[in-house]
Design a protein around this motif. Structure first.
Motif, PDB file in Angstrom:
ATOM      1  N   LYS A   1       0.733  -1.263   0.013  1.00 21.43           N
ATOM      2  CA  LYS A   1       0.012  -0.042  -0.070  1.00 21.43           C
ATOM      3  C   LYS A   1       1.000   1.321   0.042  1.00 21.43           C
ATOM      4  O   LYS A   1       0.338   2.398  -0.476  1.00 21.43           O
ATOM      5  N   LEU A   2       2.017   1.312   0.662  1.00 20.87           N
ATOM      6  CA  LEU A   2       3.023   2.359   0.816  1.00 20.87           C
ATOM      7  C   LEU A   2       4.141   1.933   0.408  1.00 20.87           C
ATOM      8  O   LEU A   2       5.307   1.942   1.260  1.00 20.87           O
TER       9      LEU A   2
ATOM     10  N   LEU B   1      -1.982   1.496   8.813  1.00 23.47           N
ATOM     11  CA  LEU B   1      -1.686   2.151   7.481  1.00 23.47           C
ATOM     12  C   LEU B   1      -1.850   3.578   7.253  1.00 23.47           C
ATOM     13  O   LEU B   1      -1.264   4.491   6.646  1.00 23.47           O
TER      14      LEU B   1
ATOM     15  N   LYS C   1       0.489   6.941   6.170  1.00 23.10           N
ATOM     16  CA  LYS C   1       0.180   7.679   4.983  1.00 23.10           C
ATOM     17  C   LYS C   1      -0.281   9.278   5.293  1.00 23.10           C
ATOM     18  O   LYS C   1       0.174  10.040   4.610  1.00 23.10           O
ATOM     19  N   TYR C   2      -0.764   9.230   6.552  1.00 18.52           N
ATOM     20  CA  TYR C   2      -1.027  10.888   7.039  1.00 18.52           C
ATOM     21  C   TYR C   2       0.395  11.656   6.846  1.00 18.52           C
ATOM     22  O   TYR C   2       0.139  12.560   6.730  1.00 18.52           O
TER      23      TYR C   2
ATOM     24  N   GLU D   1       3.492  10.534   5.605  1.00 25.70           N
ATOM     25  CA  GLU D   1       4.267  10.089   4.787  1.00 25.70           C
ATOM     26  C   GLU D   1       5.273  11.006   4.056  1.00 25.70           C
ATOM     27  O   GLU D   1       6.507  10.849   4.283  1.00 25.70           O
TER      28      GLU D   1
ATOM     29  N   ILE E   1      -8.632   8.636   4.955  1.00 24.15           N
ATOM     30  CA  ILE E   1      -7.597   7.808   4.267  1.00 24.15           C
ATOM     31  C   ILE E   1      -7.824   6.273   4.792  1.00 24.15           C
ATOM     32  O   ILE E   1      -7.645   5.481   3.578  1.00 24.15           O
TER      33      ILE E   1
ATOM     34  N   ASP F   1      -8.885   5.790   0.820  1.00 21.98           N
ATOM     35  CA  ASP F   1      -7.714   5.850   0.029  1.00 21.98           C
ATOM     36  C   ASP F   1      -7.013   4.356   0.115  1.00 21.98           C
ATOM     37  O   ASP F   1      -6.268   4.039  -1.000  1.00 21.98           O
ATOM     38  N   LEU F   2      -7.387   3.665   1.169  1.00 23.68           N
ATOM     39  CA  LEU F   2      -6.565   2.157   1.213  1.00 23.68           C
ATOM     40  C   LEU F   2      -7.390   1.138   0.391  1.00 23.68           C
ATOM     41  O   LEU F   2      -7.132  -0.082   0.531  1.00 23.68           O
TER      42      LEU F   2
END
Length: 936
Positions: free
Chosen positions: A782-783, A838, A842-843, A845, A877, A881-882
């Protein structure tokens, strides 16, 4: 289904039990609606909702969506007085009006007593709601009443503005003017199972109501709406199991399936005779005519055959029950005989294998004797079978006889009813004849006798009207008194709000002037360190920012502007005690959180959505649905969190609670306190270290510490293989903030036994290690940029995330974000933890990618979650988003990593055993000394 009003609990209660919540007012009424020739009364099911003081009305008790509502908080009531033109013995009218929102709604009760009951209850609900309102609640009308507030430890905090107590004199006068009224049959839970009273509903051409009725009819056809067919992939224990199910589990599941397939008792077509008689009475009872008066002659002769028939039917019923008992005893005898035959055959087979040459004759004789016994038992079995068949035949004959007697009973009851009608008719004719015979045939006395009878009738009518007017006057006086008291309370609230507004406006002007001075000071360059008036203003601003609300001046608490308090609504400390710099940082963070809440335009819409959802569940229980899932993901309001959490816990632990005996939790706690518990010592050590920054767990005498001890002890006794693991205390402590003690215990059971895989909280923490490897795989998928950056600097971020998974982010994020995560976690299950873990990375990142050395990256990862304040962005998110986020992928990777971790643990155990063996066999085992001993 809700019961009647809270003041008349004898009228019925909520079926949920819980001991639980106060009963609510509900029942059938007729509502005047329509226009022109279609205007008329229609039967509606009314339910009072205490959260918003609304009276919702439905077409039937089974509907999910209301046709409309009446706002009782702003309503006033009245009803029609006695009818002057009515007959003396006629039923008085039972219409009453509800004036609310500029409209008048006319409702009709089946009788005068039920109308009075509804009016009394609605007045009481309005009085309780309006006296429990403060300014903020009055403005929003989206918060529950004080009786519907949160449970758990947060319910002990009173963060609302104080409101004045109701006037004692007004309360006393209300009680004096109250009219005695008891609930009837058409009010409360039992009324939902009865047909609607009065004439059938006429055709309603309202498009709005048509739409609501269409939605109600389609709601039952949606998949997954039934309670039995609902199943969520997020909380089933089998889908989150790491280990293979044991044979015992398979046997239990098979037995449960067999029990489900078996028909329930009493469904074999056998119907009790008394139920048949009762149903016949309801069909052919006294509904066809008025019952005869008690003093009517000739009634006993008609009732005597019926009583004889009833006695005969009762004797036949007793005989039938006796025969059924005999049949059951015969079946038991047959079963015992079959067991005896099987045991004898087993003995025969076992003895044949042990025959020897010396004892062959004795064994053969014994076998012959057994054979004779078997034959005798077989004969008895055949005889019992014949007797059973004869009893069945006799039972069928008795059933036929009972049917015939039932028909005779119906005929006799019809005959009695016809006789009663004839007796009534003859009695009326006899009274008319006696009146005619008593009146003289000559005209001189007729002008005096006839007016006397008319005067008596007129006097009775006037007495009835006088009593009706007295009751109406009493009710209207009470209504005027209540409205006056409510108006005075509203004026008092308005004055308090104006005072608060003036104070806040003055405070705002002061702050604006100080900040203007601050801006001027920032604009000009600093040339010297000499103190001046501008620096004094800046120092005062810092002092005001660090100011903590206290109780030093309680008399001015109402008009005091609300700054950032020392504790938030959950009891967590917002400002540290010692370091002034940390205090300022924490104060800035708290102010940022408050500004986020003030600027979120969707916050009010979320509250409205929740209120609309609860309005749809007034007439039914909560159920899993996509609508509820979306609402919970957006966050549960503070006022409703206790109820929704409790519902989620009950949903997941229903199978455990159904199998547990009554008083299960107190019994566990009693055992844990009385007997030796190996986990109790570690529990005592961790109690004060659980949430030290929360005021409910800050000292040994805190209420939260006492409850936390009880929950952990009971859980350790229920799960001796786990006992106590560090992390369970934080889970239970968060649950206790919104749940009562026993519900928090079941919440812990839900997390450990339903949500998390096995070995998650055992000594090896096998499940936790597996989840960290699964999370590493998800990070790389995912990231990928962030994962590659962390791998490049050799930062093991699982050292940070391990605690996230173990305690579900407790002490890792700010409290507002924490409880929104727990909302979704308790509804959907542990998959939510992967989503939010996750989402946190991502918040932040971009900020992490800017760091270029391992030390700064690891240091940032240790505290960066406390800087995530925007819960709405984080939720977007996690759940937007995931995606896609399939559960099957997590299950497969768990199974894959489980085998790898098991192999690694096996290898480590083998290495450890080899090391211990070599150490024990080493010749210079005792010659090993420490460095300190060697130096000396």
């Amino acid at each position: 289904m809700p019961g009647p009003g809270a003041r008349a609990d004898e009228g019925g209660g909520e079926g949920a039990g819980l001991g639980r919540e106060p009963a609510r007012l509900c029942g059938y009424l007729q509502k005047l609606s329509g226009k022109g020739p279609l205007r008329g009364y229609r039967n509606r099911w009314f339910v009072f909702d205490a959260r918003r003081c609304y009276l919702y009305y439905f077409k039937s008790p089974q509907d999910a969506l209301p046709l409309g509502h009446l706002d009782i908080a702003d309503a006033c009531f009245s009803y029609q007085g006695p009818d002057e033109a009515a007959e003396p013995g006629a039923e008085p009218p039972a219409h009453f009006q509800v004036h609310s929102g500029g409209a008048v709604t006319v409702l009709k009760a089946p009788n005068r007593q039920l109308m009075t009951y509804w009016l009394q209850e609605l007045q009481q609900k309005r009085w309780e709601y309006c006296n429990g309102l403060d300014g903020a609640k009055r403005a929003s009308r989206a918060s529950p009443t004080p009786g519907d507030s949160s449970k758990g430890l947060v319910a002990r905090d009173s963060t609302e503005l104080p409101h004045p107590h109701p006037d004692a004199s007004a309360e006393k006068a209300r009680n004096v003017l109250a009219v005695e009224a008891a609930p009837g049959e058409l009010v409360g839970e039992q009324a939902a199972s009865q047909p609607a009273p009065g004439p059938p509903n006429s055709i309603n051409f309202s498009l709005k109501q048509w739409g609501a009725e269409l939605k109600n009819s389609m709601s039952s056809l949606r998949p997954g709406r039934g309670h039995e067919s609902r199943k969520s992939v997020f909380y089933t224990h089998e889908e989150w199991e790491l280990l293979d199910p044991s044979p015992r589990d398979l046997e239990e599941s098979a037995a449960q399936e067999e029990r489900k397939k078996q028909p329930p008792e009493g469904s074999k077509g056998r119907r009790p005779l008394r139920d048949m008689i009762g149903s016949y009475k309801s069909r052919h009872g006294s509904g066809g005519g008025d019952p005869a008066p008690e003093g009517t002659s000739g009634q006993g002769s008609g009732a005597r055959p019926a009583s004889d028939v009833q006695l005969q039917v009762q004797s036949q019923q007793e005989e039938l029950e006796r025969l059924q008992k005999d049949l059951c005893s015969q079946k038991e005898l047959v079963r015992l005989l079959q067991q005896t035959v099987r045991s004898s055959q087993y003995d025969k087979y076992f003895a044949s294998s042990r025959l020897c040459d010396g004892a062959a004759q004795d064994t053969l004789g014994l076998l012959h004797q057994k054979d004779e016994q078997i034959l005798g038992l077989a004969g008895q079995l055949e005889k019992c079978g014949l007797e059973k068949e004869s009893l069945r035949q006799e039972l069928r004959t008795l059933k036929g006889a009972v049917g015939e007697l039932n028909e005779k009973l119906g005929m006799l009851m019809e005959t009695i009813q016809a006789k009663d009608e004839v007796i009534m008719k003859l009695s009326r004719q006899l009274s008319e004849c006696e009146d005619g015979a008593a009146s003289p045939t000559w005209p001189p006395a007729s002008p005096t006798a006839a007016p006397a009878g008319r005067d008596q009738q007129e006097l009775d009518r006037l007495k009835d009207n006088l009593q009706g007017y007295k009751t109406q006057n009493k009710f209207l006086n009470k209504e005027i008194l209540e409205l006056s008291a409510l108006r005075r309370n509203a004026e008092r609230r308005e004055r308090d709000l104006l005072a608060k507004y003036s104070s806040l406006e003055a405070k705002l002007c002061q702050i604006e002037s100080k900040y203007l001075i601050l801006l001027q000071e920032v604009k000009t360059p600093v040339c010297s360190e000499e103190p001046g008036p501008a620096r004094e203003v800046i120092a005062q601003l810092l002092e005001d920012a660090l100011q903590v609300e206290g109780a030093e001046q309680p008399e001015h608490a109402f008009v005091k502007p609300h700054l950032v308090s020392e504790y938030d609504i959950y009891g967590f400390r917002t400002v540290p005690e010692d370091d002034e710099e940390e205090q300022l940082v924490a104060r800035v963070r708290a102010l940022d959180l408050k500004s986020l809440h003030l600027t979120e335009a969707q916050e009010a819409s979320t509250g409205v959505k929740w209120e609309n959802y609860f309005a749809g569940t007034v007439n039914r229980e909560m159920a899993r649905s996509p609508e509820l899932k979306g609402l919970i993901r957006a966050g549960i309001p503070h006022a409703h969190r206790s109820a929704v959490w409790k519902w989620c816990v009950d949903l997941h632990t229903r199978k455990f609670r159904d199998g547990a005996p009554p008083g299960y939790f107190p019994a566990l706690l009693q055992k844990a306190l009385e007997k030796q518990n190996p986990a109790s010592k570690q529990i005592e050590l961790d109690l004060l270290r659980t949430l030290p920054n929360n005021k409910h767990y800050s000292c040994p005498t805190s209420e939260g510490v006492q409850k936390l001890r009880s929950v952990l002890l009971a859980f350790s006794w229920r799960n001796p293989d786990i006992g106590y693991c560090q992390g369970l205390n934080r889970l239970a402590a968060v649950a206790l903030l919104y749940l009562e003690q026993e519900d928090a215990f079941w919440c812990l059971v839900t997390i450990v036994e339903v949500f998390m895989p096995r070995d998650y909280y055992t000594k090896t923490l096998l499940g936790s290690q597996v989840d960290q490897r699964v999370f590493r795989d998800l990070m790389s998928e995912k990231l990928p940029r962030l994962h590659a950056h962390l791998e490049q600097h050799k930062v093991d971020y699982t050292l940070i995330t391990f605690n996230w998974f173990l305690v579900v982010f407790v002490d890792s994020v700010v409290s507002d974000v924490l409880f929104k995560i727990w909302d979704s976690f308790l509804y959907e299950g542990p998959k939510v933890i992967f989503r939010f873990a996750l989402a946190l990375f991502k918040y932040k990142e971009e900020e992490i990618l800017k760091l270029q050395d391992s030390m700064s990256v690891f240091k940032y990862l240790r505290y960066f979650t406390r800087t995530v304040l925007d819960a709405r962005k984080l939720i977007g998110i996690a759940f937007g988003d995931l995606n896609p986020f399939p559960l099957r992928q997590i299950r497969n990777r768990r199974a894959y990593h489980l085998e790898k971790v098991r192999l690694e643990l096996t290898e480590l155990e083998a290495i450890r055993e080899d090391f211990l063996r070599e150490r024990d066999t080493s010749p210079d085992k005792g010659a090993l000394v420490s460095d300190e001993e060697e130096d000396t």
